[in-house]
Design an enzyme around this catalytic site. Structure first.
Site, mmCIF file in Angstrom:
data_model
loop_
_atom_site.group_PDB
_atom_site.id
_atom_site.type_symbol
_atom_site.label_atom_id
_atom_site.label_comp_id
_atom_site.label_asym_id
_atom_site.label_seq_id
_atom_site.Cartn_x
_atom_site.Cartn_y
_atom_site.Cartn_z
ATOM 1 N N HIS A 255 0.717 -1.153 -0.030
ATOM 2 C CA HIS A 255 -0.066 0.068 0.022
ATOM 3 C C HIS A 255 0.913 1.090 0.021
ATOM 4 O O HIS A 255 1.838 1.212 0.674
ATOM 5 C CB HIS A 255 -0.820 -0.034 1.209
ATOM 6 C CG HIS A 255 -2.008 0.972 1.081
ATOM 7 N ND1 HIS A 255 -1.690 2.405 1.325
ATOM 8 C CD2 HIS A 255 -3.229 0.633 1.236
ATOM 9 C CE1 HIS A 255 -3.013 2.841 1.192
ATOM 10 N NE2 HIS A 255 -4.121 2.161 1.317
ATOM 11 N N ARG A 275 -6.512 10.090 0.058
ATOM 12 C CA ARG A 275 -6.480 10.710 -1.411
ATOM 13 C C ARG A 275 -7.784 10.493 -2.221
ATOM 14 O O ARG A 275 -8.143 11.815 -2.907
ATOM 15 C CB ARG A 275 -5.330 9.866 -2.106
ATOM 16 C CG ARG A 275 -4.024 10.112 -1.753
ATOM 17 C CD ARG A 275 -3.186 9.265 -2.233
ATOM 18 N NE ARG A 275 -3.255 7.789 -1.781
ATOM 19 C CZ ARG A 275 -3.155 6.677 -2.152
ATOM 20 N NH1 ARG A 275 -3.439 6.468 -3.492
ATOM 21 N NH2 ARG A 275 -3.203 5.416 -1.500
#
Ligand code: FAD
Length: 636
Positions: A255, A275
């Site tokens: 990740h 995000r």
């Protein structure tokens, strides 16, 4: 002296995360006597840690969304290595599973007109993640547990015993599957599972013709990881030793955003929702570097300027997506490269900033856990400044090779669902696709195991008595040794080896070195010693887990060395390009006479109607000439 208790069930589900609970609920609803076993406390699984949400094309925020778009995104994210039937079932059935969860009491965040709200995530064309702030997994587990209790209350009313049909065995670790016949041999089939109770150290035998593996992933084999202690790859190793095969174990997801500071919390996840909700990545020079890392295969879908990227949040129809929302493998590699090029943050990551993008109260509303996590652990206020983030080992795409519709492995009676199963996510999972995968395939496994039992009728396999004696002796061995190494030291060495030599960027010579180190570690792990007794002894528990971590690490390293291309969660410095020939190959690992065997198997072809969801030009970037559909004939 440890006691051994025996239980008998129709279906034993190993794992009480989302996949295990959904499988157990289904088996019970099909009238099967079902046990659910969890190594940790009931309610503590990775599913509970999931933050961002569950992907399903409900179309509540953008009505253009539908299963075909979700399917297409999933295949693109997995770089065309997904099992197409799994990706199809997942895309089609996720909306029903989310609505079912709501029907069972899940309280999702809402749109202004009262429907389940959906948020943006990397690689998803439309806002698709049903969520509860950044604590979605908690609500999912709460709801599934509530459903278990509801079924138990119905059983209490009918049979006078709440656990008559569905019983939970918490803090119970399965160390081996029991078979009738030899693993991998003709006629070998599942007869149950063997394990120990953490609190007492007593052994336990579950006799059952059907076992569902739902044990999650393998992250604890890596030093920097978002995963917690129970992800030691037990299900993967149990399946191998029972004669089943693992598929594409080289694909491990790093990740892009884990915490990098302070060292004690390195690897803890920073959700992609940061995000998705507007957070941007910058390097030490203040540059929004993701614009430099959009690969050709994705170029037409992603914005080229900051202006366009920022415009997308308000007007996705007229603008393309920001490159921060590329699939995870792309973002991880980009961060890794920025740091390597000397443009990293002070603690070896990059900056992720949402403070300049959303008002403080909105950050607190949408990302309360992230705010709390950074304040408590790093003394950073994410409403006022950036976070420092870097890649962390997060998820394994490889897993038990299963039949897409039923979850059945190649061993009769053995099923697998959730992170322990392979195929669904190809070479790279899109965020949010795991939570929906657990529900879709957990249910399908419960149905598959029930159908298997119906076919068996009254007949029941019996575990070999000698096996049970041998397993008790093997489990007790680390406690009885006078000499031997400390399990924590050996664990650290496995983690360091995998982190340094089979990590985010891989090289052939380093993986060969990793295999040599793992080989040497095998003898040391076989002679591990744990101090103390069998009553609640974490050192002993780790000593038993090490064997699984080692075996799984070896499968990852072997498969990663074999695949000579870079794709999704497998990046090779020495083979940096994707190869259409390698895409057509699944790597299958099995265990025969104690040795790992690796073979190539052709990938399942995508049906024509599914293939038609993609432009021929896009297919041409991934598929071999022979796989491509015929070019349309030109009459000119
Ligand atoms: P888990 O939920 O991990 O359950 C595994 C179970 O198996 C546990 O009960 C464990 O105790 C048990 N077990 C293991 N070994 C044994 C054994 N030997 N004997 C008995 N029991 C055993 N995915 C998304 O889709 N959206 C997200 O927003 C998201 N956020 C995430 C955030 C974090 C921090 C992490 C770590 C993961 C996240 N993921 C997310 C991924 C997702 O949470 C996991 O892939 C998923 O929950 C795995 O579910 P599972 O049911 O397969 O396994």
């Amino acid at each position: 002296m440890s006691e051994t208790t025996r239980h008998s069930y129709d279906v034993v589900v190993i794992g009480a995360g989302g996949a295990g609970l959904r499988a157990a609920i289904e088996a019970r609803q099909q009238g099967k006597r079902t046990a659910v076993i969890s190594k940790s406390l009931f309610g503590k699984a990775h599913t509970v840690m999931a933050e961002g949400g569950a992907a399903a094309s409900l179309g509540n925020v953008n009505s253009d969304d539908r299963w075909q778009v979700h399917f297409r995104d999933t295949i693109r994210g997995g770089k065309f290595m997904n099992n197409p039937r799994m990706a199809e079932l997942h895309a089609k059935e996720s909306p029903q599973r989310i609505l079912e969860l709501e029907h069972w009491g899940a309280l999702f965040d809402r749109t202004s007109d009262g429907r389940i709200s959906q948020r943006n995530f990397g690689g998803h064309e439309y806002p698709r993640l049903a969520h509860v702030g950044d604590r979605t997994g908690l609500e999912m587990i709460r709801t599934l547990q509530q459903r278990v209790v509801q079924l138990q209350q119905a059983d209490a009313a009918e049979f006078g015993d709440a656990e008559a049909m569905l019983r939970v065995f918490a803090e119970t670790t399965v160390t081996e599957l029991l078979l009738e016949g030899e693993p991998g041999a003709e006629g070998g089939r599942i007869a149950g599972a063997f394990g120990y109770i953490r609190e007492t150290g007593d052994y336990v035998v579950f006799e059952a013709p059907a076992v569902v593996l739902a044990t999650g992933g393998i992250g604890r084999s890596f030093k920097v990881t978002s995963n917690s202690w129970e992800y030691s790859g037990d299900g993967h190793a149990l399946a191998l030793r029972a004669g089943a095969a693992l598929l594409n174990m080289e694909f491990v997801q790093f990740h892009p955003t884990g915490m990098v500071w302070p060292p004690s919390v390195k690897g803890i996840l920073v959700t992609e929702s940061v995000r998705g909700d507007g957070g941007v990545l910058r390097n030490s020079e203040g540059s929004r570097f993701m614009f430099d890392y959009v690969p050709d295969v994705f170029r037409e879908h992603y914005a080229e300027t900051e202006e366009e990227a920022d415009g997308w949040y308000a007007d996705p129809a007229s603008n393309r997506r920001p490159p921060e929302l590329l699939p995870r493998d792309e973002v991880s590699r980009a961060i890794n490269n920025e740091v390597k090029q000397g443009r990293g943050s002070p603690h070896g990551g990059v900056f992720l900033d949402v403070s300049t993008r959303l008002p403080a109260e909105e950050i607190m509303r949408r990302l309360p856990s992230m705010h709390h996590q950074f304040k408590e652990l790093a003394d950073v206020d994410i409403t006022a400044g950036p976070m420092e983030v870097g890649p962390t080992c997060h998820y394994v795409m490889g897993g038990v090779e299963v039949d897409a519709d039923t979850g059945a492995s190649s061993v009769p009676g053995l099923f697998a669902a959730g992170e322990v199963a392979g195929g669904m996510h190809g070479s790279n999972r899109l965020g949010g696709n795991s939570l929906s995968d657990l529900l879709v395939f957990g249910r399908r496994c419960g149905l598959g195991a029930s159908a298997y039992l119906d076919e068996l009728g009254e007949e029941r396999p019996t575990p070999e008595a000698a096996d049970i004696d041998r397993l008790s002796e093997e489990a007790a061995a680390p406690l009885g040794r006078e000499t031997g190494e400390n399990p924590y030291q050996l664990h650290q060495e496995i983690q360091q080896t995998m982190n340094d030599l089979v990590g985010i960027i891989r090289r052939g010579n380093e993986m060969e070195q990793a295999l040599e180190s793992l080989d040497k570690l095998r003898e040391r792990v076989a002679a591990v010693r744990s101090e103390g007794g069998s009553v609640y002894n974490p050192g002993w528990h780790l000593a038993l887990d090490l064997r699984n971590m080692l075996l799984v690490s070896e499968t990852v390293a072997r498969a990663a060395l074999e695949r000579q291309e870079s794709r999704g969660g497998h990046t090779r410095d020495d083979y940096p390009a994707m190869s259409a020939e390698w895409r057509a190959v699944n790597l299958i690992v099995s265990l025969r006479d104690g040795r790992l065997q690796l073979r190539h198997q052709p990938i399942d072809a995508m049906r024509e109607d599914l293939m038609e969801l993609f432009e021929r030009e896009e297919l041409g970037k991934y598929l071999t000439e022979e796989e491509l559909p015929p070019a349309p004939r030109s009459d000119g």
